[in-house]
Write a protein that holds these residues in place. Structure first.
Motif, PDB file in Angstrom:
ATOM      1  N   ASN A   7       0.844  -0.868  -0.204  1.00 23.16           N
ATOM      2  CA  ASN A   7       0.259  -0.344  -0.318  1.00 23.16           C
ATOM      3  C   ASN A   7       0.763   1.306   0.251  1.00 23.16           C
ATOM      4  OD1 ASN A   7      -2.461  -1.231   0.079  1.00 23.16           O
ATOM      5  ND2 ASN A   7      -2.247  -1.724   1.862  1.00 23.16           N
ATOM      6  N   PHE A   8       0.987   0.726   0.947  1.00 23.45           N
ATOM      7  CA  PHE A   8       2.690   2.143   0.541  1.00 23.45           C
ATOM      8  C   PHE A   8       3.383   2.352  -0.441  1.00 23.45           C
ATOM      9  CE2 PHE A   8       7.834   3.541   0.169  1.00 23.45           C
ATOM     10  CZ  PHE A   8       7.820   4.122   0.681  1.00 23.45           C
ATOM     11  N   PHE A   9       3.274   1.721  -1.327  1.00 20.58           N
ATOM     12  CA  PHE A   9       4.668   2.050  -2.707  1.00 20.58           C
ATOM     13  C   PHE A   9       3.600   2.410  -3.596  1.00 20.58           C
ATOM     14  CE2 PHE A   9       8.243  -1.205  -0.835  1.00 20.58           C
ATOM     15  CZ  PHE A   9       9.167   0.271  -0.465  1.00 20.58           C
ATOM     16  N   ILE A  10       2.812   1.855  -3.792  1.00 24.04           N
ATOM     17  CA  ILE A  10       1.518   2.378  -4.317  1.00 24.04           C
ATOM     18  C   ILE A  10       0.726   3.793  -4.444  1.00 24.04           C
ATOM     19  CG2 ILE A  10      -0.824   1.259  -3.159  1.00 24.04           C
ATOM     20  CD1 ILE A  10      -0.056   1.401  -6.978  1.00 24.04           C
ATOM     21  N   LEU A  11       1.119   4.058  -3.025  1.00 21.00           N
ATOM     22  CA  LEU A  11       0.962   5.953  -2.449  1.00 21.00           C
ATOM     23  C   LEU A  11       2.249   5.766  -3.270  1.00 21.00           C
ATOM     24  CD1 LEU A  11      -0.854   7.516  -1.315  1.00 21.00           C
ATOM     25  CD2 LEU A  11       1.060   6.772   0.601  1.00 21.00           C
ATOM     26  N   VAL A  31       9.314   0.457 -14.865  1.00 22.86           N
ATOM     27  CA  VAL A  31       9.828  -0.999 -14.957  1.00 22.86           C
ATOM     28  C   VAL A  31      10.246  -1.454 -13.148  1.00 22.86           C
ATOM     29  CG1 VAL A  31      12.324  -2.657 -15.109  1.00 22.86           C
ATOM     30  CG2 VAL A  31      10.989  -1.167 -17.128  1.00 22.86           C
ATOM     31  N   ILE A  32       9.819  -2.418 -12.851  1.00 20.86           N
ATOM     32  CA  ILE A  32       9.825  -3.165 -11.585  1.00 20.86           C
ATOM     33  C   ILE A  32      11.038  -3.691 -11.393  1.00 20.86           C
ATOM     34  CG2 ILE A  32       8.906  -3.589  -9.427  1.00 20.86           C
ATOM     35  CD1 ILE A  32       6.217  -2.722  -9.969  1.00 20.86           C
ATOM     36  N   ASP A  33      11.568  -3.924 -10.254  1.00 25.62           N
ATOM     37  CA  ASP A  33      13.503  -4.699 -10.518  1.00 25.62           C
ATOM     38  C   ASP A  33      13.404  -5.099  -8.338  1.00 25.62           C
ATOM     39  OD1 ASP A  33      15.532  -5.926 -10.941  1.00 25.62           O
ATOM     40  OD2 ASP A  33      16.255  -3.767 -10.439  1.00 25.62           O
ATOM     41  N   PRO A  34      12.764  -6.927  -8.877  1.00 20.37           N
ATOM     42  CA  PRO A  34      12.782  -7.095  -7.078  1.00 20.37           C
ATOM     43  C   PRO A  34      14.097  -7.705  -7.471  1.00 20.37           C
ATOM     44  CG  PRO A  34      11.037  -7.524  -8.610  1.00 20.37           C
ATOM     45  CD  PRO A  34      11.694  -7.451  -9.525  1.00 20.37           C
ATOM     46  N   GLY A  35      15.130  -6.540  -6.447  1.00 19.11           N
ATOM     47  CA  GLY A  35      16.534  -6.913  -6.441  1.00 19.11           C
ATOM     48  C   GLY A  35      16.392  -9.101  -6.035  1.00 19.11           C
ATOM     49  N   HIS A  36      17.789  -9.137  -6.528  1.00 14.16           N
ATOM     50  CA  HIS A  36      18.479 -10.204  -6.649  1.00 14.16           C
ATOM     51  C   HIS A  36      17.407 -11.591  -7.337  1.00 14.16           C
ATOM     52  CE1 HIS A  36      21.393  -8.411  -3.794  1.00 14.16           C
ATOM     53  NE2 HIS A  36      20.120  -7.485  -3.076  1.00 14.16           N
ATOM     54  N   GLY A  37      17.490 -12.716  -6.796  1.00 14.87           N
ATOM     55  CA  GLY A  37      17.073 -13.731  -7.570  1.00 14.87           C
ATOM     56  C   GLY A  37      18.173 -14.898  -8.039  1.00 14.87           C
ATOM     57  N   GLY A  38      17.032 -16.012  -7.800  1.00 18.65           N
ATOM     58  CA  GLY A  38      18.314 -17.171  -8.583  1.00 18.65           C
ATOM     59  C   GLY A  38      19.297 -17.530  -7.351  1.00 18.65           C
ATOM     60  N   ILE A  57       7.484  -8.763  -2.775  1.00 18.93           N
ATOM     61  CA  ILE A  57       6.933  -6.754  -2.602  1.00 18.93           C
ATOM     62  C   ILE A  57       6.394  -6.291  -4.414  1.00 18.93           C
ATOM     63  CG2 ILE A  57       7.191  -4.462  -2.053  1.00 18.93           C
ATOM     64  CD1 ILE A  57       8.741  -5.919   0.289  1.00 18.93           C
ATOM     65  N   GLY A  58       7.634  -6.602  -4.897  1.00 15.81           N
ATOM     66  CA  GLY A  58       7.560  -6.453  -6.507  1.00 15.81           C
ATOM     67  C   GLY A  58       6.135  -6.621  -7.036  1.00 15.81           C
ATOM     68  N   LEU A  59       6.141  -8.145  -6.821  1.00 18.46           N
ATOM     69  CA  LEU A  59       4.363  -8.709  -7.808  1.00 18.46           C
ATOM     70  C   LEU A  59       3.258  -7.680  -7.371  1.00 18.46           C
ATOM     71  CD1 LEU A  59       5.666 -12.284  -8.165  1.00 18.46           C
ATOM     72  CD2 LEU A  59       5.691 -10.391  -9.653  1.00 18.46           C
ATOM     73  N   LEU A  60       3.142  -7.537  -6.018  1.00 19.23           N
ATOM     74  CA  LEU A  60       2.318  -7.640  -4.839  1.00 19.23           C
ATOM     75  C   LEU A  60       2.250  -6.049  -5.892  1.00 19.23           C
ATOM     76  CD1 LEU A  60      -0.142  -7.560  -3.596  1.00 19.23           C
ATOM     77  CD2 LEU A  60       1.077  -7.196  -1.463  1.00 19.23           C
ATOM     78  N   LEU A  61       3.806  -4.823  -5.519  1.00 17.46           N
ATOM     79  CA  LEU A  61       3.062  -3.518  -6.628  1.00 17.46           C
ATOM     80  C   LEU A  61       2.230  -3.308  -7.998  1.00 17.46           C
ATOM     81  CD1 LEU A  61       3.579   0.114  -6.367  1.00 17.46           C
ATOM     82  CD2 LEU A  61       6.160  -1.068  -7.151  1.00 17.46           C
ATOM     83  N   GLY A  62       3.062  -4.289  -8.018  1.00 12.89           N
ATOM     84  CA  GLY A  62       2.706  -4.316 -10.352  1.00 12.89           C
ATOM     85  C   GLY A  62       1.087  -4.724  -9.908  1.00 12.89           C
ATOM     86  N   LYS A  63       0.477  -5.881  -9.406  1.00 12.41           N
ATOM     87  CA  LYS A  63      -0.395  -6.184  -9.622  1.00 12.41           C
ATOM     88  C   LYS A  63      -1.311  -4.855  -9.046  1.00 12.41           C
ATOM     89  CE  LYS A  63      -3.618  -9.638  -7.124  1.00 12.41           C
ATOM     90  NZ  LYS A  63      -4.482  -7.745  -6.285  1.00 12.41           N
TER      91      LYS A  63
END
Length: 231
Positions: A7-11, A31-38, A57-63
């Motif tokens: 909610n904070f990020f979408i605000l 462009v939303i970049d969820p850091g790191h991975g794999g 957080i990234g996927l929820l923000l995009g949603k």
């Protein structure tokens, strides 16, 4: 995942998007970049991995953006647990002519009481603390087999390597700083979360972006309360 985080990020997006939409371009690309991975876990503490926190957080923000801002197109640098080299994350934003680049991360400190969020924009570090954060995030390139050639001999662990950021003239620095300040202001006002401020540091993931860009350290996984909040 605590929904107040998303909610904070979408605000922040809702506050800042009209600034970009004021121009002639009808569609805005974020462009939303969820850091790191794999294989790059990032910070790991108490069985909580940074790569998992940033992806959630990234996927929820995009949603939230897709559901509330139909005029905004969302592109993810990753949507699952895979490794994406730093240069490809920025290249993805540039190739899609993005209007905004948001890189999401989580922090760590040897002192468990340290807490709060901070937002970084590209620049030369002004303190050893900022340099340490940049070193931690830039160390991702060591997972890339061609990092020595790709990043022109840049060594994320050597302070001397960061002199290069003194020469960078970022035309989007002002807009990036405005967005970063809104993020920190709303964090403090809406969630009474400790405001660690807007800072500059030499992040490779922001270096070649051709749009306003920020790197958000959402909280400290080394702080029990914040780790539970983020996870």
């Amino acid at each position: 995942m605590n929904f107040s985080v998303a909610n904070f990020f979408i605000l922040q997006m809702l506050l800042f998007i009209p600034f970009f939409l004021f121009g002639s371009k009808k569609e805005m690309i974020v462009v939303i970049d969820p850091g790191h991975g794999g294989r790059d876990v990032g910070t790991a503490y108490n069985n909580i991995n940074e790569k998992d926190v940033t992806l959630k957080i990234g996927l929820l923000l995009g949603k939230y953006i897709n559901e509330n801002l139909p005029e905004v197109k969302v592109i993810f640098t990753r949507e699952n647990d895979i490794f994406i080299p730093l240069h490809q994350r920025t290249a993805m934003a540039n190739q899609n002519k993005a209007d905004l680049f948001i890189s999401l991360h989580a922090n760590f400190c040897d002192i468990p009481s340290i807490a709060g969020s901070e937002t970084f924009i590209l620049g030369l570090h002004r303190s050893e603390e900022n340099l340490d954060v940049a070193k931690k995030e830039n160390a991702v390139i060591l997972f890339e087999e061609d990092h020595t050639e790709r990043y022109e001999g840049f060594d994320p662990n050597l302070s001397e390597s960061y002199i290069m950021f003194e020469l960078i003239q970022d035309e989007f620095l002002g807009q990036s700083a405005d967005f970063a300040n809104e993020i920190q202001n709303q964090l403090q006002n809406q969630f009474t979360k400790k405001d660690r401020g807007v800072k500059q540091a030499g992040f490779l993931v922001l270096r070649q972006s051709s749009m306003p860009s920020v790197l958000i350290e959402t909280g400290f996984l080394s702080n029990i309360a914040e780790a539970q909040y983020l996870d």
